[in-house]
Design a protein around this motif. Sequence first.
Motif, PDB file in Angstrom:
ATOM      1  N   VAL A  59       0.864  -1.279   0.205  1.00 15.45           N
ATOM      2  CA  VAL A  59       0.091  -0.008  -0.035  1.00 15.45           C
ATOM      3  C   VAL A  59       0.869   1.195   0.033  1.00 15.45           C
ATOM      4  N   ALA A  60       1.964   1.151   0.874  1.00 15.38           N
ATOM      5  CA  ALA A  60       2.834   2.555   0.689  1.00 15.38           C
ATOM      6  C   ALA A  60       3.379   2.684  -0.376  1.00 15.38           C
ATOM      7  N   ALA A  61       3.734   1.639  -1.086  1.00 16.69           N
ATOM      8  CA  ALA A  61       4.565   1.917  -2.510  1.00 16.69           C
ATOM      9  C   ALA A  61       3.381   2.382  -3.551  1.00 16.69           C
ATOM     10  N   LEU A  62       2.300   2.263  -3.336  1.00 19.05           N
ATOM     11  CA  LEU A  62       1.333   2.358  -4.405  1.00 19.05           C
ATOM     12  C   LEU A  62       0.093   3.659  -4.122  1.00 19.05           C
ATOM     13  N   ALA A 108     -10.378 -11.419   8.402  1.00 15.45           N
ATOM     14  CA  ALA A 108      -9.450 -10.743   9.517  1.00 15.45           C
ATOM     15  C   ALA A 108     -10.211  -9.383   9.660  1.00 15.45           C
ATOM     16  N   TRP A 109     -11.494  -9.486   9.963  1.00 16.72           N
ATOM     17  CA  TRP A 109     -12.138  -8.133  10.616  1.00 16.72           C
ATOM     18  C   TRP A 109     -11.442  -7.645  11.904  1.00 16.72           C
ATOM     19  N   HIS A 110     -10.917  -8.716  12.528  1.00 10.04           N
ATOM     20  CA  HIS A 110     -10.338  -8.062  13.852  1.00 10.04           C
ATOM     21  C   HIS A 110      -9.252  -6.913  13.788  1.00 10.04           C
ATOM     22  N   SER A 111      -8.694  -6.919  12.330  1.00  4.11           N
ATOM     23  CA  SER A 111      -7.787  -6.151  12.178  1.00  4.11           C
ATOM     24  C   SER A 111      -7.978  -4.823  11.279  1.00  4.11           C
ATOM     25  N   LEU A 112      -9.268  -4.556  11.365  1.00  2.00           N
ATOM     26  CA  LEU A 112      -9.663  -3.578  10.272  1.00  2.00           C
ATOM     27  C   LEU A 112      -8.975  -2.232  10.610  1.00  2.00           C
ATOM     28  N   ASP A 113      -8.649  -1.971  12.166  1.00  2.78           N
ATOM     29  CA  ASP A 113      -8.234  -0.708  12.401  1.00  2.78           C
ATOM     30  C   ASP A 113      -6.688  -0.641  11.827  1.00  2.78           C
ATOM     31  N   GLY A 114      -5.968  -1.519  11.903  1.00  2.00           N
ATOM     32  CA  GLY A 114      -4.805  -1.797  11.273  1.00  2.00           C
ATOM     33  C   GLY A 114      -4.746  -1.478   9.675  1.00  2.00           C
ATOM     34  N   MET A 115      -5.553  -2.289   9.202  1.00  2.00           N
ATOM     35  CA  MET A 115      -5.757  -2.072   7.550  1.00  2.00           C
ATOM     36  C   MET A 115      -6.009  -0.828   7.442  1.00  2.00           C
ATOM     37  N   ALA A 173      -4.746   2.623   2.865  1.00  2.00           N
ATOM     38  CA  ALA A 173      -5.370   2.403   1.811  1.00  2.00           C
ATOM     39  C   ALA A 173      -6.885   3.140   1.651  1.00  2.00           C
ATOM     40  N   HIS A 174      -7.258   3.298   0.522  1.00  2.00           N
ATOM     41  CA  HIS A 174      -8.556   4.086   0.306  1.00  2.00           C
ATOM     42  C   HIS A 174      -9.990   3.214   0.667  1.00  2.00           C
ATOM     43  N   GLY A 175      -9.947   2.044   0.742  1.00  2.00           N
ATOM     44  CA  GLY A 175     -11.084   1.009   0.932  1.00  2.00           C
ATOM     45  C   GLY A 175     -10.464  -0.314   1.725  1.00  2.00           C
ATOM     46  N   LEU A 176     -11.466  -0.807   2.330  1.00  2.00           N
ATOM     47  CA  LEU A 176     -11.312  -2.088   3.014  1.00  2.00           C
ATOM     48  C   LEU A 176     -12.493  -3.237   2.550  1.00  2.00           C
ATOM     49  N   GLY A 177     -12.330  -4.079   2.099  1.00  2.00           N
ATOM     50  CA  GLY A 177     -13.266  -4.972   1.857  1.00  2.00           C
ATOM     51  C   GLY A 177     -13.587  -5.888   3.064  1.00  2.00           C
ATOM     52  N   ILE A 178     -14.724  -6.215   3.309  1.00  2.00           N
ATOM     53  CA  ILE A 178     -15.382  -7.088   4.568  1.00  2.00           C
ATOM     54  C   ILE A 178     -16.262  -8.187   4.039  1.00  2.00           C
ATOM     55  N   ASP A 179     -16.185  -9.135   4.788  1.00  2.00           N
ATOM     56  CA  ASP A 179     -17.225 -10.331   4.568  1.00  2.00           C
ATOM     57  C   ASP A 179     -18.447 -10.336   5.228  1.00  2.00           C
ATOM     58  N   TRP A 180     -19.243 -11.368   5.205  1.00  2.00           N
ATOM     59  CA  TRP A 180     -20.507 -10.983   5.669  1.00  2.00           C
ATOM     60  C   TRP A 180     -20.719 -11.153   7.244  1.00  2.00           C
ATOM     61  N   CYS A 181     -19.525 -11.921   7.723  1.00  2.00           N
ATOM     62  CA  CYS A 181     -19.584 -11.999   9.223  1.00  2.00           C
ATOM     63  C   CYS A 181     -19.489 -11.034  10.194  1.00  2.00           C
ATOM     64  N   ILE A 182     -19.327  -9.851   9.757  1.00  3.85           N
ATOM     65  CA  ILE A 182     -19.229  -8.773  10.739  1.00  3.85           C
ATOM     66  C   ILE A 182     -20.369  -7.499  10.018  1.00  3.85           C
ATOM     67  N   LYS A 183     -21.159  -7.066  11.302  1.00  3.15           N
ATOM     68  CA  LYS A 183     -21.939  -6.133  10.993  1.00  3.15           C
ATOM     69  C   LYS A 183     -21.350  -4.703  10.340  1.00  3.15           C
ATOM     70  N   PRO A 184     -22.136  -4.085   9.485  1.00  3.21           N
ATOM     71  CA  PRO A 184     -21.495  -3.142   8.818  1.00  3.21           C
ATOM     72  C   PRO A 184     -21.197  -1.936  10.008  1.00  3.21           C
TER      73      PRO A 184
END
Length: 358
Positions: free
Chosen positions: A243-246, A259-266, A271-282
Amino acid sequence: MTSSTQQTATTTSGTPLQNDLILRTLRGEPTERTPVWMMRQAGRYLPDYIKLREKYSFFERCETPELATEITLQPIDQVGVDAAIIFSDILVVPKAMGLEVQLLEGKGPFLPDPIKQASDLNRIYIPDVEEKLGYVFDALRLTKKELNGRVPLIGFAGAPWTILCYMVQGKGSKTFDEAKAFCYTQPETAHRLLQMITDTTIAYLKQQVKAGVDMIQIFDSWGGLLSPADFENISLRYIRQIVAALKEEVLTIIFAKGAWHSLDGMAATGAHGLGIDWCIKPQLARQMAGDNIVLQGNFDPAKLLSPIPVIEQEVTAMLQAFGPKGHIANLGHGILPNVPVDHAKAFVNTVKNYQHKG
């Protein structure tokens, strides 16, 4: 965010864009509606793709720019999504690095001679991406020309941890125990391999940008197999480098399934966006990621097998949960091969027709 990503409504090749919803969303600009695309939208659920699959092997489809372009355009023409994603595969990277990669129809990837110990790193190398992956860049340039500004073009690569999983395990797995054991018992070798993959991926994605992509997505399909501490050590530290390079050159999305547990780190990568799966509430995802990043997702692909009225109802509920700002509608993983095309269209059309209140 620098001016390099704050462009007017043009693609990276300078062609005026007729639909730049997804780019404006990622730049934090207001949009008239939520943009929508689907992971794995170019491929296995489309009858026209299945016809090509019967004629050409997987790598023939990937490595023939005219075929890759044709497949990339199919969902634009047939389903009406707001972005095209180049038809390719994350495993073109280990192939370019010198490992044999086979993709067996119905069985998935197979690497007959995987990495098992330090001496095996002598068999692989950081390639000249133009020489080894030129067919991807040719496909991107051709796709860009054929799109003619209709929608933006997405490029992608696998995250280093996910690529390592295949390079070490040699095939798909639900748990990737061998890949994890490799990292835990041979950490020095694992980190050398992860760095080689990272360096290759940065060069590969930079060249994709030169070939005309408007945004890139980093797929960490197996990030959710790691504990939060291991995700940081084995995966996120390398995604951070990419991400830093791009991020000053192109809009970037990280999708680390599970890996929703690490959304804050991501989110902290820039990065401009984060994809999430259906196992976490928006709402929880937004709370963890913060307000300054776009969330993408998170419809369960299996729900596309529901009757169309149910799909429309569930998609509406998803849009209401995410709200009007900072959201790209997508699936929480790739579309399943047995989803009827009409059901995929219902997903897309429900998003396109939905108007947020207020």
